[in-house]
Design a protein around this motif. Sequence first.
Motif, PDB file in Angstrom:
ATOM      1  N   UNK A 531      -5.631  -3.448 -21.428  1.00 44.24           N
ATOM      2  CA  UNK A 531      -5.805  -3.225 -19.983  1.00 44.24           C
ATOM      3  C   UNK A 531      -6.294  -4.488 -19.291  1.00 44.24           C
ATOM      4  N   UNK A 532      -7.293  -5.160 -19.901  1.00 41.78           N
ATOM      5  CA  UNK A 532      -7.837  -6.372 -19.279  1.00 41.78           C
ATOM      6  C   UNK A 532      -6.807  -7.490 -19.258  1.00 41.78           C
ATOM      7  N   UNK A 533      -5.989  -7.592 -20.307  1.00 44.39           N
ATOM      8  CA  UNK A 533      -4.927  -8.608 -20.319  1.00 44.39           C
ATOM      9  C   UNK A 533      -3.925  -8.337 -19.198  1.00 44.39           C
ATOM     10  N   UNK A 543      -5.841  -3.668  -0.871  1.00 49.16           N
ATOM     11  CA  UNK A 543      -6.687  -2.487  -0.690  1.00 49.16           C
ATOM     12  C   UNK A 543      -7.409  -2.119  -1.979  1.00 49.16           C
ATOM     13  N   UNK A 544      -6.756  -2.347  -3.136  1.00 51.93           N
ATOM     14  CA  UNK A 544      -7.410  -2.050  -4.412  1.00 51.93           C
ATOM     15  C   UNK A 544      -8.464  -3.103  -4.749  1.00 51.93           C
ATOM     16  N   UNK A 545      -8.239  -4.345  -4.335  1.00 51.70           N
ATOM     17  CA  UNK A 545      -9.245  -5.382  -4.566  1.00 51.70           C
ATOM     18  C   UNK A 545     -10.502  -5.115  -3.734  1.00 51.70           C
ATOM     19  N   UNK A 546     -10.310  -4.537  -2.571  1.00 48.95           N
ATOM     20  CA  UNK A 546     -11.483  -4.180  -1.771  1.00 48.95           C
ATOM     21  C   UNK A 546     -12.267  -3.052  -2.441  1.00 48.95           C
ATOM     22  N   UNK A 550     -13.929  -6.561  -8.825  1.00 51.18           N
ATOM     23  CA  UNK A 550     -13.696  -7.052 -10.187  1.00 51.18           C
ATOM     24  C   UNK A 550     -13.128  -5.886 -10.991  1.00 51.18           C
ATOM     25  N   UNK A 551     -11.777  -5.741 -11.020  1.00 50.55           N
ATOM     26  CA  UNK A 551     -11.169  -4.569 -11.658  1.00 50.55           C
ATOM     27  C   UNK A 551     -11.605  -4.365 -13.108  1.00 50.55           C
ATOM     28  N   UNK A 558      -9.489   1.550 -12.037  1.00 48.59           N
ATOM     29  CA  UNK A 558      -8.687   0.595 -11.265  1.00 48.59           C
ATOM     30  C   UNK A 558      -7.204   0.711 -11.631  1.00 48.59           C
ATOM     31  N   UNK A 559      -6.909   0.784 -12.925  1.00 48.88           N
ATOM     32  CA  UNK A 559      -5.513   0.905 -13.337  1.00 48.88           C
ATOM     33  C   UNK A 559      -4.932   2.261 -12.972  1.00 48.88           C
TER      34      UNK A 559
END
Length: 624
Positions: A531-533, A543-546, A550-551, A558-559
């Motif tokens: 997932x992190x890769x 909008x997801x970064x807001x 830090x996903x 987040x995913x």
Amino acid sequence: MQVAHIHIQNFRGVKEASLFFSQHAVLLGDNNTGKTTVLEALDLTLGPDRLNRTPPIDEHDFYRGQYHTKNIGAAQPIVAVDAPGALGAEGAKGEAAGEEVAPKEALMINIEVTIIDLTGEQQARFGDYVEFWDSKQKKLYSDAVPEGVDAANITHALRVTFLGHYDPEEDDFEGKTYYASSITGGSPVSFNKKDKQVCGFLYLRSVRTGSRALSLERGSLLDIILRLKEVRPQMWEGAIENLASFSVAEDPALGISGVLKSINTALKKYVPKEWGVEPHLKVSNLTREHLRKVITAFIATGEGDHAAPFYRQGTGTINMLVLAMLSQIAEDKQNVIFAMEEPETAIPPYAQKTIIHEVRKLASQTLFTSHSPYVLEEFALTETIVLARNAAGELQQAEVVLPDSVKLKRYRQQFRQRFCEGLLARRVLIAEGATESDSFPVACRRLAELKPETYSSIEALGVCIVNADGDGNIPDMARLYKAIGKRTFALCDLQDAPAKALIEAQVEHLYMHGEKGIENLVLKNTPKAAMERFSDLIQWPQDLLQKYPDPKTNIIDALSDYFGKTKADLGVADYLAQCSEDEIPQWIRDACIHLKELCTPPAPLSFAADVSPGGEPGDGNEAL
């Protein structure tokens, strides 16, 4: 005039087939199903030039190469032929009675074609051999009531039969065409080349037809047009005379004439003049047959004056040239049956549609094979013939019948995206939705790249995946494909017992995982490292970064949001494409292996254990 029915026995990959045709039809099926075999069988029976080939058939034209009883193992049934009668020579008169159509121990290729809607000219020519066909019952009219032939569904018909066999005395193959009714009467009468020309059957093979369309070879399209127009150009004698007076490379500066003279001098030392001297070069063999082969039409290319042989043009240009020539043939003959293979070859979509509409207007009947959605959508459901062949060599046809939940309007609107590929495949996997139909093939392909000895892509397995657009549509979609002879599978989320039972009733195997949503299956069964890769590989929407600055600190949530946002953009598929084998969920890996086992025929036990083309493995109802 049109072909209403064909019955095939022991021809190529077909042991037995009985097919019915509409006025215009397209034959569908996966490669090596038997579409071309059907058209070749028609050509063998009705094509005026096919029997000119010597011999007209060979070893590979017989089913499994079995042309004599000695070719068949003890376990195989022997079908010998003993059909006495007169071998017809020309017209309605046969030769001496009492001869056999084939040796008793020969295995026969037997093809019977029924032609209906005969013109007045055809009825007069074929006279005593004209019968009647019941288009409603799809069989010959045989009632003892003569006035029954006046019914609207009864039409004049002619049956023609091709019989081919191996003659052990001549150690060669023979094949002839007869009026079918004369065979059953015990005195076979030949259906000759002139009879076939009256029927007007033209078979246009993909690629091969265009290679000699504008040559003067016998049987080329240009030769057919000239014969139809009764044009007999008296050109050969003059051409041979002109070419005979032209000697190549006589200029001594070229050096060739000097070499030829030295050869001539050396030749005189050993042989008298009468044996042949004075070698020189000519531009051809100076025979009519050779000139037919070497004379060809040139066509200008581009905007200049330079011209090149027609066969050096682009494939698409050649195919359109063939269409133009076909229109000439149809205009002159007015009663033509066109059989055409893959009209889409090297042709853009709009031109494919043009070909279909133009040929349909020109011909009394058209029969196509195709893999193009742009061609297939031009045919009504009743004109769509789906072919399937089983392991015993039996070729069967099916008509597409839409289930109640699939309306005709939806079928037409979504034909290219949802239905076409399934009609053309042997095996269909019905997926619940777009995410499943996008992700599962990517996972299989990735696993096949990583470990090809264990996994296989669904494309390599000949499996087409179809988006059902909702789990409630899976049963009806599966029923549609199952009814036309496709092997059907299904892929979906967790279902309740009644829904599961409905799906399982229509498919060979149901691949159902235990989660609500394939996104949950992936997130719960892949390691955090994958997932992190993936997080580092993608560009996160603003909008997801807001929401997740830090996903990686909350990677699962987040995913989950990312997969939901990118359903239409292959989010889950992209994730699986970057996973290693161990990172892909175990359920998906097991499904890939199981599907491969179902779709891969078992290895033959020995050389003698031949597997017929089109064969399939067992029923495959094991639970995953």
